[in-house]
Every structure is written in C-alpha cells, then in structure tokens.
Design a protein around this motif. Structure first.
Motif, PDB file in Angstrom:
ATOM      1  N   GLU A 158       0.827  -1.208   0.000  1.00 16.21           N
ATOM      2  CA  GLU A 158       0.000   0.000   0.000  1.00 16.21           C
ATOM      3  C   GLU A 158       0.862   1.259   0.000  1.00 16.21           C
ATOM      4  N   SER A 159       1.926   1.264   0.784  1.00 21.12           N
ATOM      5  CA  SER A 159       2.798   2.439   0.846  1.00 21.12           C
ATOM      6  C   SER A 159       3.447   2.732  -0.500  1.00 21.12           C
ATOM      7  N   GLN A 212       0.737   4.239  -2.691  1.00 19.95           N
ATOM      8  CA  GLN A 212       0.431   5.599  -2.262  1.00 19.95           C
ATOM      9  C   GLN A 212       1.541   6.565  -2.659  1.00 19.95           C
ATOM     10  N   THR A 239       0.983   7.437  -6.156  1.00 18.62           N
ATOM     11  CA  THR A 239      -0.144   8.367  -6.223  1.00 18.62           C
ATOM     12  C   THR A 239       0.317   9.791  -5.960  1.00 18.62           C
ATOM     13  N   SER A 240       1.100   9.976  -4.922  1.00 22.50           N
ATOM     14  CA  SER A 240       1.577  11.322  -4.567  1.00 22.50           C
ATOM     15  C   SER A 240       2.448  11.929  -5.649  1.00 22.50           C
ATOM     16  N   ARG A 277     -11.695   4.161  -9.195  1.00 22.42           N
ATOM     17  CA  ARG A 277     -10.459   4.445  -8.465  1.00 22.42           C
ATOM     18  C   ARG A 277      -9.308   4.462  -9.455  1.00 22.42           C
ATOM     19  N   VAL A 293      -4.799   5.611  -9.615  1.00 25.04           N
ATOM     20  CA  VAL A 293      -3.589   6.082  -8.950  1.00 25.04           C
ATOM     21  C   VAL A 293      -3.167   7.400  -9.586  1.00 25.04           C
ATOM     22  N   ASP A 348      -4.795  13.047  -4.516  1.00 21.84           N
ATOM     23  CA  ASP A 348      -3.573  12.926  -3.723  1.00 21.84           C
ATOM     24  C   ASP A 348      -3.560  11.699  -2.824  1.00 21.84           C
ATOM     25  N   HIS A 349      -4.654  10.935  -2.836  1.00 27.33           N
ATOM     26  CA  HIS A 349      -4.718   9.709  -2.027  1.00 27.33           C
ATOM     27  C   HIS A 349      -5.686   8.751  -2.709  1.00 27.33           C
ATOM     28  N   GLU A 408      -7.630   4.669  -2.218  1.00 28.72           N
ATOM     29  CA  GLU A 408      -7.854   3.448  -1.441  1.00 28.72           C
ATOM     30  C   GLU A 408      -7.273   2.277  -2.223  1.00 28.72           C
ATOM     31  N   VAL A 409      -6.389   1.526  -1.574  1.00 29.34           N
ATOM     32  CA  VAL A 409      -5.695   0.411  -2.222  1.00 29.34           C
ATOM     33  C   VAL A 409      -6.216  -0.912  -1.673  1.00 29.34           C
TER      34      VAL A 409
END
Length: 258
Positions: A93-94, A97, A100-101, A183, A185, A189-190, A192-193
C-alpha cells in the motif's frame, strides 16, 4: 513494445504490451522482475501523453520502494502471523500511495496533465505467499491446473452496478460506461488500495492484464491459453484481443512457478 524474460530459478515470466488496433499511442506499462518476484501492469489515462507518463512513473516508483524495503522485510513463510500479514499489506500500500503522490504532484505542476492517472495491479511473490496491491480495473488471475480465479476486484462503474444487481451481465457487455473506473492512482492525492496476502502453491501460474485484454476474454479462454505456456501464451492472448477488436492497448504478463 515487447518485453520477454525468462529466469532459470523458481519463477519465470513473460510480458508483452501492444498498442492494439485503434489507439495511436500505448499508455500501458508493465514491469517484471523474477529475482525480486515483482510484477506490475498499469493502464494509464489522461490527455497530452499524460497516461503514458502516469503508468511509467507509477511502475518505476512501486519498484523502487519495494526493492528498497524487501530485503529488510524478508520472505513470508508459514506460520504467518497477523503482524507479518499487516506489514506485507502495508509495504504494498505504501508503494502505491507513493506513486499516487508523485503523479498527483506532477499534474499539479503541469495543468495540461491535470487528472492524469493509472490503474495498478501489482503482485509480489515472497517465500510461500503472494502479496497483491490493486487499484482500478486491470486484473490478476490465478491459474492452477484446470481452474482459474480472479484475485482482484474491478474498481469500475460496471462492476459496482453488477454487484448491486442494477444491470445484468448481458447489459454490462454493451454498456457505454464500460471504461469508467471508480479508483485510479494519481488523479487525487490519495487512493484506497486493495491489498491481500495469500498462500502460493507450487506450479501455480498468474496472469496479469489490462482491460485491453480482459475486456475480450471469455471464461473458456484463460486456462487453455495459459496452458500453452511461456511467450507463446502471451502472444496468443495479445492476438486474441486484436482479433476480437483491439480497441484498447493490450498488456499481458504471465508468471509461472517452477
């Protein structure tokens, strides 16, 4: 673009990405690393070549983060504790994310790329387990013998309507909203994964693909085509999608456990 790799170790993989018959550019991306055990399919979206940028940056970021962490993380072996399972999901997940950022920040700096994003279907094979990270409507299938299972859930309007019983399978096939995903990526800015950790059996095979393939797949196509094995199977999947229309970019990865 074609990528084809084979490892003499416990894992072998082959991948291919094709522009299809209708698109002028290929906004899909793929990543394969048998040594690391990481496989990614990304289907980009956005104008001004933004989809291509999003899918490429996402795969590069996820690879970089997992490569840095996986040696410290170690392999997953039975018995698997709840804490180790949570850590595995957090790792995946990290990484997503972070992608994504980065993509969102790039779009903030270039307004022509506002809203660009990508799907992600990532599989990390670690010891006796697999770890999946998933956003969007690309897919991961598990094939074992004569059986197959879809391991990911589509984040799409059509999938939601089917789940709610609002439309039938027949209506879904002709719906004008088939390409609407819920959904992605990078377009915010965030995100759900979806993450899952599952035990991996010897001689299993995994098929990762963008919707440019699975939009044309029938249930009877998967097992016999995967059964061909290797690069020939990947080529046949791409040919199948093109023969049935090729309206989108087509990306396929086949992973075989030896």
């Amino acid at each position: 673009m074609k990528v084809s790799r084979k490892s003499p170790g416990e894992r072998s993989s082959w991948g291919m990405s094709d522009v299809g018959r209708k698109r002028k550019t290929n906004e899909d991306a793929l990543f394969v690393d048998d040594e690391l055990g990481l496989y990614i399919v990304a289907d980009g979206m956005g104008g001004h070549a933004a989809g291509e940028i999003a899918s490429r940056e996402a795969t590069a970021t996820i690879y970089s983060m997992i490569k840095q962490a996986v040696h410290e993380f170690g392999e997953l072996k039975s018995p698997l504790t709840e804490a180790r399972m949570r850590a595995a999901c957090q790792l995946m997940e990290s990484a997503i994310q972070a992608a994504t950022s980065i993509i969102y920040s790039m779009a903030e700096l270039d307004r022509q790329k506002a809203g660009m994003g990508t799907t992600i279907s990532a599989l990390l094979l670690s010891g006796e387990y697999g770890i999946i990270g998933h956003v969007g409507d690309s897919r991961i299938y598990h094939v074992n013998g004569e059986k197959f299972e879809q391991l990911t859930e589509d984040h799409s309007l059509i999938a939601w309507q089917l789940k709610q019983g609002l439309i039938s399978e027949e209506e879904a096939m002709v719906s004008p909203y088939r390409n609407v995903i819920t959904r992605a990526v990078g377009n915010r800015d965030h995100v759900e994964v979806d993450t899952v950790v599952f035990p991996v059996e010897r001689h299993s095979r995994f098929l990762l693909c963008s919707d440019g393939l699975h939009g044309y797949l029938r249930s009877g196509d998967i097992v016999p085509t995967v059964g061909i094995g290797g690069e020939s199977a990947v080529r046949q999947f791409v040919d199948l999608a093109n023969q049935r229309g090729g309206k989108d970019n087509i990306t396929v990865i086949l992973v075989e456990l030896n």
